[in-house]
Motif scaffolding. Sequence first.
Motif, PDB file in Angstrom:
ATOM      1  N   HIS A   1       1.071   6.116   6.842  1.00  0.00           N
ATOM      2  CA  HIS A   1       0.986   6.299   5.264  1.00  0.00           C
ATOM      3  C   HIS A   1       0.867   7.654   4.820  1.00  0.00           C
ATOM      4  O   HIS A   1       0.215   8.591   5.472  1.00  0.00           O
ATOM      5  CB  HIS A   1      -0.475   5.654   4.798  1.00  0.00           C
ATOM      6  CG  HIS A   1      -0.620   5.516   3.454  1.00  0.00           C
ATOM      7  ND1 HIS A   1      -1.074   6.501   2.254  1.00  0.00           N
ATOM      8  CD2 HIS A   1      -0.400   4.468   2.342  1.00  0.00           C
ATOM      9  CE1 HIS A   1      -0.984   5.987   1.301  1.00  0.00           C
ATOM     10  NE2 HIS A   1      -0.755   4.787   1.308  1.00  0.00           N
TER      11      HIS A   1
ATOM     12  N   HIS B   1      -8.268   1.936   5.487  1.00  0.00           N
ATOM     13  CA  HIS B   1      -8.137   0.787   4.383  1.00  0.00           C
ATOM     14  C   HIS B   1      -7.018  -0.356   4.784  1.00  0.00           C
ATOM     15  O   HIS B   1      -7.271  -1.407   4.683  1.00  0.00           O
ATOM     16  CB  HIS B   1      -7.664   1.310   3.204  1.00  0.00           C
ATOM     17  CG  HIS B   1      -7.551   0.307   1.978  1.00  0.00           C
ATOM     18  ND1 HIS B   1      -8.476  -0.331   1.604  1.00  0.00           N
ATOM     19  CD2 HIS B   1      -6.668   0.017   1.060  1.00  0.00           C
ATOM     20  CE1 HIS B   1      -8.115  -1.202   0.778  1.00  0.00           C
ATOM     21  NE2 HIS B   1      -6.894  -0.900   0.507  1.00  0.00           N
TER      22      HIS B   1
ATOM     23  N   GLN C   1       0.939  -1.048  -0.070  1.00  0.00           N
ATOM     24  CA  GLN C   1       0.155   0.057   0.066  1.00  0.00           C
ATOM     25  C   GLN C   1       0.870   1.223   0.087  1.00  0.00           C
ATOM     26  O   GLN C   1       0.384   2.546   0.269  1.00  0.00           O
ATOM     27  CB  GLN C   1      -0.939   0.022   1.190  1.00  0.00           C
ATOM     28  CG  GLN C   1      -2.013  -0.981   1.142  1.00  0.00           C
ATOM     29  CD  GLN C   1      -2.802  -1.100   0.016  1.00  0.00           C
ATOM     30  OE1 GLN C   1      -3.517  -0.362  -0.238  1.00  0.00           O
ATOM     31  NE2 GLN C   1      -2.966  -2.316  -0.453  1.00  0.00           N
TER      32      GLN C   1
ATOM     33  N   ASP D   1      -4.364   6.998   4.468  1.00  0.00           N
ATOM     34  CA  ASP D   1      -5.398   6.084   4.283  1.00  0.00           C
ATOM     35  C   ASP D   1      -4.964   4.818   5.344  1.00  0.00           C
ATOM     36  O   ASP D   1      -4.960   3.709   4.849  1.00  0.00           O
ATOM     37  CB  ASP D   1      -5.258   5.531   3.016  1.00  0.00           C
ATOM     38  CG  ASP D   1      -6.541   4.710   2.592  1.00  0.00           C
ATOM     39  OD1 ASP D   1      -7.500   4.542   3.472  1.00  0.00           O
ATOM     40  OD2 ASP D   1      -6.645   4.118   1.597  1.00  0.00           O
TER      41      ASP D   1
END
Length: 283
Positions: free
Chosen positions: A155, A162, A104, A159
């Motif tokens: 992040h 998620h 991610q 996010d």
Amino acid sequence: MLTAVRIAAVVTDLDGTVVRADFSISTATLDALDLIRTAGIAFVIATARTPQGLEHFQPLAQRTALTVCCSGSIGWSSRERVMTWMEAMAPAEIRRVVEIATSQGAGAASFDGALWRMTEEYYRLSPTQPHGPTRIVVDSAVLAETPCCTMAVRHAGGDLGHIAALVASGADSAALSHVGRSTVLDVTAQGVDKGTGTVRALAALGVDRAAAISFGDMPNDLAMFRATGRSYAVGNSDDTVMSTASEVVPSVEDDGFARTIADLAAAGWMIDDDESDADAESN
């Protein structure tokens, strides 16, 4: 019928509850802690910070009976400067968190009780935090294979919801919580959180949970609330925290913790045992 009990322990979160945004601790808070100590009441901290991070705040550390560090993963005695327990994460949990963070584009870090290891991206997003322990940058492959007791994910886009959902989707998923006003995703071993740590600390101190109160401001404090007889959400808290707590008090900037402790001292340290009343109603 409510049963009155005398408070035997005060459990509190650190950041945003008794430690202000600028990392200061008010004189009123320290005076409140002295009231607690004079009354013979145990003072317990439950924090996502490491033992070394706690010791960064010596005025608080010196007043604790026991501290729940790393969101329940570590028990720490400032008086003896020893760990009373440490819950390690399973290797599969560690690998999963690193794999998800990497996929991610997030940064990941892990703590093994003495050292923070972090990817380059985590260091970029958090060049000065956390306080206390030595920090080194390692490759994600090294991080994935290194034993630890707690992990953190950051992040650039924020996010984390998620990413948390992805971590939680696995059968071997670890317990998670957002900390630092949701800028960090804190990950511990499955079944380990501030609540389990608080239960363990209170048992070690010989304190009945019904005679303990707790203070917090973020979702990772909810498990701690469930482990005590009465809970207080410090003002400007997360909505869920405020709706769950027994009572909402002023913010840390307005000395909500200190003012509440002063009121409790004036009332003879007595609280209603809500848990006993709920048990009676269910029978």
